[in-house]
Scaffold this motif. Structure first.
Motif, PDB file in Angstrom:
ATOM      1  N   ASN A   6       0.867  -1.166   0.000  1.00  0.00           N
ATOM      2  CA  ASN A   6       0.000   0.000   0.000  1.00  0.00           C
ATOM      3  C   ASN A   6       0.917   1.235   0.000  1.00  0.00           C
ATOM      4  N   LYS A   7       1.138   1.779  -1.190  1.00  0.00           N
ATOM      5  CA  LYS A   7       2.067   2.904  -1.344  1.00  0.00           C
ATOM      6  C   LYS A   7       1.628   4.122  -0.535  1.00  0.00           C
ATOM      7  N   GLU A   8       0.335   4.409  -0.524  1.00  0.00           N
ATOM      8  CA  GLU A   8      -0.171   5.576   0.214  1.00  0.00           C
ATOM      9  C   GLU A   8       0.072   5.414   1.711  1.00  0.00           C
ATOM     10  N   ARG A   9      -0.172   4.224   2.228  1.00  0.00           N
ATOM     11  CA  ARG A   9       0.082   3.976   3.659  1.00  0.00           C
ATOM     12  C   ARG A   9       1.567   4.134   3.959  1.00  0.00           C
ATOM     13  N   SER A  10       2.406   3.628   3.073  1.00  0.00           N
ATOM     14  CA  SER A  10       3.845   3.755   3.260  1.00  0.00           C
ATOM     15  C   SER A  10       4.258   5.221   3.301  1.00  0.00           C
ATOM     16  N   LEU A  11       3.714   6.027   2.406  1.00  0.00           N
ATOM     17  CA  LEU A  11       4.047   7.453   2.384  1.00  0.00           C
ATOM     18  C   LEU A  11       3.549   8.172   3.633  1.00  0.00           C
ATOM     19  N   GLU A  12       2.421   7.722   4.175  1.00  0.00           N
ATOM     20  CA  GLU A  12       1.885   8.316   5.408  1.00  0.00           C
ATOM     21  C   GLU A  12       2.732   7.960   6.617  1.00  0.00           C
ATOM     22  N   LYS A  15       7.387   8.986   5.819  1.00  0.00           N
ATOM     23  CA  LYS A  15       7.503  10.067   4.840  1.00  0.00           C
ATOM     24  C   LYS A  15       8.934  10.173   4.297  1.00  0.00           C
ATOM     25  N   LYS A  26       9.968   9.822  -6.421  1.00  0.00           N
ATOM     26  CA  LYS A  26       8.690   9.144  -6.192  1.00  0.00           C
ATOM     27  C   LYS A  26       8.911   7.849  -5.413  1.00  0.00           C
ATOM     28  N   ARG A  27       7.835   7.335  -4.873  1.00  0.00           N
ATOM     29  CA  ARG A  27       7.829   6.019  -4.228  1.00  0.00           C
ATOM     30  C   ARG A  27       7.035   5.091  -5.138  1.00  0.00           C
ATOM     31  N   TYR A  67       5.336  -0.813   7.475  1.00  0.00           N
ATOM     32  CA  TYR A  67       5.093   0.477   6.836  1.00  0.00           C
ATOM     33  C   TYR A  67       5.718   1.657   7.564  1.00  0.00           C
TER      34      TYR A  67
END
Length: 134
Positions: A6-12, A15, A26-27, A67
């Motif tokens: 889950n890329k969005e969860r990883s970015l949250e 960071k 980018k990730r 994550y």
């Protein structure tokens, strides 16, 4: 093994946070086979901390991808035939490949460097290699 990331969860939860001289692009989730983790890119010149790789393998086996931890780091390839060159995460790559069901994919940050020197300094610091001057 095909992991689901889950890329969005990883970015949250982790960071991107890079020093001056390193530009985060980018990730992404990428096939591990698209990343060149050759010894020529590794600051430790092929030396793996076998105990750390074993700990990582156990952690991946028990918890999967965490994550809240930093992701591996790559740069677009300039010398390899593969799409990316590894910068940080060599031992994690080794652990992912030695699982009973090796991961096909991983999640990485793609970065660029202001200079070859910035890349070298970042690789040494990221891979916990420090010069002690007396």
């Amino acid at each position: 093994m095909t992991m689901t990331f889950n890329k969005e969860r990883s970015l949250e939860e982790s960071k991107p946070n890079y020093p001056e001289g390193v530009r985060w692009i980018k990730r992404i989730v990428v096939k591990r086979s698209f990343i060149d983790w050759s010894v020529q890119y590794q600051p430790k010149a092929g030396i793996y901390d076998k105990k750390n790789v074993a700990k990582l393998r156990l952690s991946y086996g028990e918890h999967g991808f965490l994550y809240d931890q930093p992701v591996q780091i790559v740069t677009p390839s300039i010398t390899s035939e593969k799409e990316f060159e590894g910068v940080g995460g060599f031992q994690r790559n080794s652990a992912q490949g030695s699982l009973p069901e090796p991961w096909e994919h991983t999640i990485v940050d793609v970065v660029e460097f202001d200079s070859a020197l910035e890349r070298r300094i970042f690789a040494f610091e990221t891979n916990h290699i420090f010069l002690i001057v007396y």
